[in-house]
Design a protein around this motif. Structure first.
Motif, mmCIF file in Angstrom:
data_model
loop_
_atom_site.group_PDB
_atom_site.id
_atom_site.type_symbol
_atom_site.label_atom_id
_atom_site.label_comp_id
_atom_site.label_asym_id
_atom_site.label_seq_id
_atom_site.Cartn_x
_atom_site.Cartn_y
_atom_site.Cartn_z
ATOM 1 N N UNK A 105 0.833 -1.204 0.000
ATOM 2 C CA UNK A 105 0.000 0.000 0.000
ATOM 3 C C UNK A 105 0.868 1.255 0.000
ATOM 4 N N UNK A 106 1.894 1.281 0.836
ATOM 5 C CA UNK A 106 2.751 2.470 0.922
ATOM 6 C C UNK A 106 3.528 2.694 -0.371
ATOM 7 N N UNK A 107 3.964 1.600 -0.987
ATOM 8 C CA UNK A 107 4.674 1.728 -2.258
ATOM 9 C C UNK A 107 3.747 2.293 -3.337
ATOM 10 N N UNK A 108 2.514 1.772 -3.398
ATOM 11 C CA UNK A 108 1.551 2.275 -4.374
ATOM 12 C C UNK A 108 1.192 3.733 -4.109
ATOM 13 N N UNK A 109 1.313 4.153 -2.856
ATOM 14 C CA UNK A 109 1.028 5.539 -2.498
ATOM 15 C C UNK A 109 2.205 6.463 -2.804
ATOM 16 N N UNK A 110 3.307 5.899 -3.270
ATOM 17 C CA UNK A 110 4.456 6.707 -3.656
ATOM 18 C C UNK A 110 5.439 6.997 -2.553
ATOM 19 N N UNK A 111 5.328 6.323 -1.418
ATOM 20 C CA UNK A 111 6.278 6.535 -0.334
ATOM 21 C C UNK A 111 7.567 5.754 -0.587
ATOM 22 N N UNK A 112 8.642 6.239 -0.010
ATOM 23 C CA UNK A 112 9.930 5.554 -0.048
ATOM 24 C C UNK A 112 9.892 4.489 1.043
ATOM 25 N N UNK A 113 9.762 3.223 0.670
ATOM 26 C CA UNK A 113 9.469 2.180 1.655
ATOM 27 C C UNK A 113 10.375 0.968 1.476
ATOM 28 N N UNK A 114 10.726 0.350 2.588
ATOM 29 C CA UNK A 114 11.484 -0.899 2.620
ATOM 30 C C UNK A 114 10.754 -1.865 3.551
#
Length: 473
Positions: A133-142
């Motif tokens: 979800x965070x990746x699809x929202x455009x956040x920098x996520x690991x």
């Protein structure tokens, strides 16, 4: 490469030379620490020594000259008795921590954010879903921790980056400074009591997810079991923003999805609503809880409910866990190879109807007898492996059964019958309720074989790649 800079010029003992231990050693050395590494396994020590790692016999080392002991989470901290390195560290008065504690300090120093997930069940799917979800929202996520990559195999923390970490109770036990921006506790049922001694001890470790949170942090806590409900009541007295989560009842203040519709309410006011029943990878009540947790985490990080809903719809699921892998003329093929016992298979059988069920392998104690109440959901069963005869006897006359022997034959037979029966919403479900070792080295290889068999069917539209390696996450 990751450099643990908060331990620069410190002397650190590292016990445990498996994957996470080796990554910890490298991170500490790159950060400027002096490292003394050891393991109880002679082959592991010799392999590490040959690789040029800083091997020191910790039996002979004076721990009073050290700053910390970094312990592998697989090594007993308290039960059934503390490991000998733990006793030495306590005698010397140095801290005993894990790689995830060092990582959290690095993240805090860099201004990165941590979403931490724990619980007896559901934490892996919740972790993966939040990352998606965070990746699809455009956040920098690991995403990493107890799922996928060890923390020191992730990218170096930078300001604003979000780390979504699955944490086991063993890892939390070694994280005295744990204070995530978003902390999540899914549920608590008896588990790992050989390492924690009692349920009270086990629950207390899980509760540490919230212990150091303060105002501005978010605490998402399931309340559908008595242990978590009690923890939530205690969290309510801290400064964190507590969001209770239930899939058994509708909450006036919290997140709930008792009917498959996620509702976010604040003091009785409905703030958001998301339908979950049509989400391909979020079937079943247990996945509705995962979705509520993911919604709460993403919302706390500023993601809108519209973006969250769209991302959930595209979530592919975890490989081998109720994962839709393909479609043939509207018939869905579900890979639940990780269901190696009846308890695990119960979740899948409860989540679908008109099931063409592939089961079998090496049966666990009790077989599939506990699943009898769910046989009404099954149109036909296709049995494989050693347990075929036993499972056939258990099913009896409850539904049609075919002894297929192999997974490939079962997939073909299930499609044949599903097409002929033309039942609405039919699914071909691999949920073996068995270990795989009679025909496959592990459940992952069994699941990959299922994906390959589905991909070879005429007219198959794969929702994940059809080769065996691509099926893994």
């Amino acid at each position: 490469m990751f450099a643990a800079q908060t331990f620069r010029n410190k002397k650190v003992a590292v016990f445990g030379l498996a994957r996470s231990g080796l990554a910890t050693i490298e991170a500490l050395r790159l950060g400027g620490a002096e490292v003394f590494a050891w393991d109880d396994s002679v082959p592991a020590v010799e392999t590490a020594r040959a690789a040029g790692l800083p091997i020191s016999n910790l039996h002979q080392l004076d721990f009073k000259g050290l700053d910390a002991l970094v312990l592998s989470p697989g090594v007993p901290l308290t039960h059934p008795e503390p490991h000998w390195t733990v006793l030495k560290a306590r005698h010397a008065g140095i801290e005993v921590i894990g790689d995830t504690e060092i990582f959290a300090r690095e993240a805090s120093a860099a201004g990165a954010r941590i979403v931490a997930i724990t619980g007896t069940n559901g934490k892996s799917t919740t972790t993966a879903l939040i990352g998606h979800v965070l990746e699809k929202a455009g956040l920098d996520v690991e995403v990493g921790g107890n799922i996928g990559k060890a923390v020191f195999l992730l990218r170096q923390p930078v300001k604003g980056r979000v780390y979504v970490l699955e944490l086991s109770s063993f890892q939390i036990d070694l994280m005295p400074g744990l204070a995530p921006e978003v902390g999540i506790l899914t549920n608590i049922t008896p588990d790992h009591l050989d390492r924690h001694g009692t349920m009270e001890n086990y629950a207390a470790v899980k509760a540490r997810m919230f212990a150091r949170q303060s105002k501005g942090a978010t605490a998402l806590c399931g309340v559908d079991d008595e242990w978590c409900a009690a923890i939530a009541d205690r969290v309510a007295r801290t400064g964190a923003d507590l969001r209770r989560v239930s899939v058994l009842r509708d909450l006036n203040d919290g997140l709930s999805a008792e009917d498959g519709i996620l509702r976010d309410r604040r003091n009785g006011k409905l703030e958001a609503e998301i339908g979950l029943r049509e989400m391909p990878a979020l079937k079943g009540r247990h996945n509705w809880q995962n979705a509520c947790m993911a919604y709460g985490a993403a919302h706390a990080l500023g993601v809108s409910s519209e973006v969250i809903a769209a991302a959930m719809k595209s979530f592919p699921g975890l490989a081998h866990r109720m994962q839709q892998v393909g479609l043939v003329e509207g018939i869905a093929f579900i890979n639940d190879s990780k269901a190696t016992n009846a308890d695990a298979a119960e979740k899948a059988l409860s989540s679908f109807e008109n099931i063409y069920w592939i089961a079998g392998g090496i049966a666990k104690t009790g077989g599939i007898a506990p699943l009898r109440p769910l046989f009404a959901r099954v149109a036909r069963a296709y049995l494989i492996g050693q347990a075929a005869a036993e499972f056939g006897e258990t099913i009896g006359d409850a539904l049609p059964v075919e002894d297929c022997g192999t997974l490939e034959k079962a997939v073909s037979a299930a499609l044949r019958d599903a097409l002929a029966d033309a039942r609405p919403g039919a699914v071909v479900l691999l949920s073996p309720a068995c270990a795989s070792f009679d025909q496959y080295p592990n459940f992952e290889v069994r699941g990959d074989a299922f994906v390959k068999a589905v991909s070879s069917l005429p007219g198959a539209h794969m929702t994940i790649p059809g080769d065996a390696h691509a099926a893994r996450t």
